[in-house]
Design a protein around this motif. Structure first.
Motif, short mmCIF file in Angstrom:
data_model
loop_
_atom_site.label_atom_id
_atom_site.label_comp_id
_atom_site.label_asym_id
_atom_site.label_seq_id
_atom_site.Cartn_x
_atom_site.Cartn_y
_atom_site.Cartn_z
N GLY A 52 57.25 78.89 108.73
CA GLY A 52 56.23 79.79 108.18
C GLY A 52 55.81 79.42 106.78
O GLY A 52 55.43 80.29 105.98
N ILE A 53 55.86 78.13 106.48
CA ILE A 53 55.56 77.64 105.14
C ILE A 53 54.28 76.81 105.15
O ILE A 53 54.06 76.00 106.05
CB ILE A 53 56.72 76.79 104.59
CG1 ILE A 53 57.98 77.64 104.44
CG2 ILE A 53 56.34 76.15 103.25
CD1 ILE A 53 59.22 76.84 104.08
N ASN A 54 53.44 77.03 104.16
CA ASN A 54 52.26 76.21 103.95
C ASN A 54 52.48 75.30 102.75
O ASN A 54 53.29 75.61 101.86
CB ASN A 54 51.02 77.08 103.71
CG ASN A 54 50.66 77.91 104.91
OD1 ASN A 54 50.42 77.39 105.99
ND2 ASN A 54 50.64 79.23 104.73
N ILE A 55 51.74 74.20 102.71
CA ILE A 55 51.82 73.31 101.55
C ILE A 55 50.41 72.95 101.09
O ILE A 55 49.45 73.01 101.87
CB ILE A 55 52.61 72.02 101.87
CG1 ILE A 55 51.96 71.25 103.03
CG2 ILE A 55 54.07 72.34 102.17
CD1 ILE A 55 52.60 69.88 103.29
N ILE A 56 50.31 72.58 99.84
CA ILE A 56 49.03 72.15 99.27
C ILE A 56 49.33 71.16 98.16
O ILE A 56 50.34 71.29 97.46
CB ILE A 56 48.22 73.36 98.76
CG1 ILE A 56 46.79 72.95 98.41
CG2 ILE A 56 48.90 74.03 97.58
CD1 ILE A 56 45.87 74.14 98.13
N PHE A 63 43.25 72.80 95.79
CA PHE A 63 44.45 72.90 94.96
C PHE A 63 44.10 73.63 93.67
O PHE A 63 43.10 73.31 93.00
CB PHE A 63 44.99 71.50 94.62
CG PHE A 63 46.30 71.52 93.88
CD1 PHE A 63 47.49 71.72 94.57
CD2 PHE A 63 46.34 71.34 92.50
CE1 PHE A 63 48.70 71.75 93.90
CE2 PHE A 63 47.55 71.37 91.82
CZ PHE A 63 48.74 71.57 92.53
N PRO A 64 44.89 74.65 93.28
CA PRO A 64 44.54 75.45 92.10
C PRO A 64 44.70 74.68 90.79
O PRO A 64 45.79 74.24 90.45
CB PRO A 64 45.52 76.63 92.17
CG PRO A 64 46.68 76.10 92.96
CD PRO A 64 46.11 75.13 93.95
N ILE A 89 43.15 80.70 92.14
CA ILE A 89 41.89 80.03 91.80
C ILE A 89 41.25 80.63 90.56
O ILE A 89 40.84 79.91 89.65
CB ILE A 89 40.92 80.11 93.00
CG1 ILE A 89 41.46 79.25 94.15
CG2 ILE A 89 39.52 79.63 92.59
CD1 ILE A 89 40.62 79.32 95.40
N ASP A 90 41.17 81.97 90.50
CA ASP A 90 40.56 82.64 89.34
C ASP A 90 41.66 83.15 88.44
O ASP A 90 42.15 84.28 88.59
CB ASP A 90 39.66 83.79 89.81
CG ASP A 90 38.85 84.38 88.65
OD1 ASP A 90 39.10 84.00 87.50
OD2 ASP A 90 37.97 85.22 88.93
N ILE A 91 42.07 82.33 87.49
CA ILE A 91 43.18 82.66 86.60
C ILE A 91 42.88 83.90 85.77
O ILE A 91 43.79 84.65 85.39
CB ILE A 91 43.53 81.45 85.71
CG1 ILE A 91 44.11 80.32 86.57
CG2 ILE A 91 44.50 81.83 84.61
CD1 ILE A 91 44.40 79.04 85.82
N ASP A 92 41.61 84.17 85.49
CA ASP A 92 41.25 85.33 84.67
C ASP A 92 41.61 86.66 85.33
O ASP A 92 41.59 87.70 84.68
CB ASP A 92 39.76 85.32 84.34
CG ASP A 92 39.43 84.32 83.23
OD1 ASP A 92 40.36 83.85 82.56
OD2 ASP A 92 38.23 84.01 83.05
N LYS A 93 41.94 86.63 86.61
CA LYS A 93 42.33 87.86 87.31
C LYS A 93 43.85 88.07 87.29
O LYS A 93 44.34 89.09 87.78
CB LYS A 93 41.85 87.82 88.76
CG LYS A 93 40.33 87.92 88.92
CD LYS A 93 39.94 87.97 90.39
CE LYS A 93 38.44 88.13 90.54
NZ LYS A 93 38.03 88.17 91.97
N ASN A 94 44.58 87.11 86.73
CA ASN A 94 46.05 87.14 86.78
C ASN A 94 46.66 87.46 85.42
O ASN A 94 46.34 86.82 84.42
CB ASN A 94 46.58 85.79 87.26
CG ASN A 94 46.09 85.43 88.64
OD1 ASN A 94 45.71 86.29 89.42
ND2 ASN A 94 46.10 84.14 88.96
#
Length: 275
Positions: A52-56, A63-64, A89-94
């Motif tokens: 159940g693992i994804n990779i990028i 890729f972020p 992706i949108d760091i300003d939301k974190n």
């Protein structure tokens, strides 16, 4: 995503061919080089699917990126994850919320109010899934239907700490994200400690701002939150500390007090509104 190039990269990391971030950027940031190594793509796909693992990887268009100039040793190039990778992706939301491993009930209550205010502004809450303040940040996010991102010092398969495995699942179920740079277990104590510090930088990298709930000074208690906060300052992120006059003699707020003396802003509702 699990693209073929990322699967090959995953195999090179897993088998120890790629030994570090710096090693990758020096010798393997080239698809032609990676393609000279052979592996069973279908077996790798099945292995990750079963787990159940994804990779990028950096070779994937989604890729972020971090938008900060970094040393090769600090530049991420690969992630294993469960959940919504688009949250990076949108760091300003974190907004990262970090702090001590052993907060008092009063500190927990104060942190909960901060996280609730951030959730009401639709921020995603970033933390490290550690005991104490990290756990409060993630749980309060889930409670307030805010998405939360947990950067791990462990593999996705072997959640650390183990008692937060259920919390990790709740984060994913709530459309959040648990994410790690690691696919192998650490080989020794030095590597284990190093991974905690490496994890701390990611909390700062993928956040607009970092809020320090409470932290001991160096040598007086746990230091993980200190590493993350220092990286936030180094990367030019907004930084806020939780502090009031009655905290001045509390060692658990020792570092917070020092930062206030250095001119860091204190977390108040008006500061949260200004994020």
């Amino acid at each position: 995503m699990n693209s073929n190039i990322s699967l090959k990269l995953y195999n090179l990391i897993k088998t120890g061919v790629i030994k570090s971030n710096a090693h990758f950027w020096k010798a393997f940031y080239n698809e032609e080089v990676i393609n000279t190594f052979s592996c069973d793509i279908e077996t790798l796909k099945q292995e990750l699917e079963e787990k159940g693992i994804n990779i990028i990887s950096v070779f994937d268009n989604t890729f972020p990126v971090v938008g900060v100039k970094l040393k090769n040793s600090e530049r991420p190039f690969f992630f294993a994850y469960r959940g919504d990778i688009s949250l990076l992706i949108d760091i300003d939301k974190n907004i990262a919320v970090i702090g001590v491993l052993t907060p008092t009930n009063e500190i927990v209550e104060r942190e909960q109010k901060v996280v609730k205010s951030l959730a009401e502004k639709s921020f995603n809450i970033v933390s490290g899934l550690a005991k104490g303040c990290d756990t409060v940040a993630h749980r309060e996010s889930v409670k307030n239907n805010a998405k939360t991102i947990a950067f791990l010092p462990s593999t996705i398969e072997n959640i650390y700490p183990k008692e937060n495995k259920d919390l990790a699942n709740k984060i994913v179920d709530n459309d959040g994200l648990i994410i790690s740079e690691y696919v192998n277990e650490p080989q020794n104590k030095y590597e284990t400690v190093k991974r905690f510090i490496e994890r701390d930088r990611l909390q700062a990298l993928y956040s607009k701002a970092v809020i320090l709930v409470a932290s001991f000074r160096k040598g007086e208690g746990d230091s993980g939150s200190r590493h993350a906060f220092e990286k936030a300052k180094e990367y030019g992120k907004k930084s806020l500390v939780m502090f009031r006059e009655t905290d001045a003699d509390d060692l658990m707020f020792g570092l917070n007090k020092d930062y206030v003396m250095q001119g860091e802003k204190v977390v108040l509702q008006k500061e949260i509104e200004g994020l």
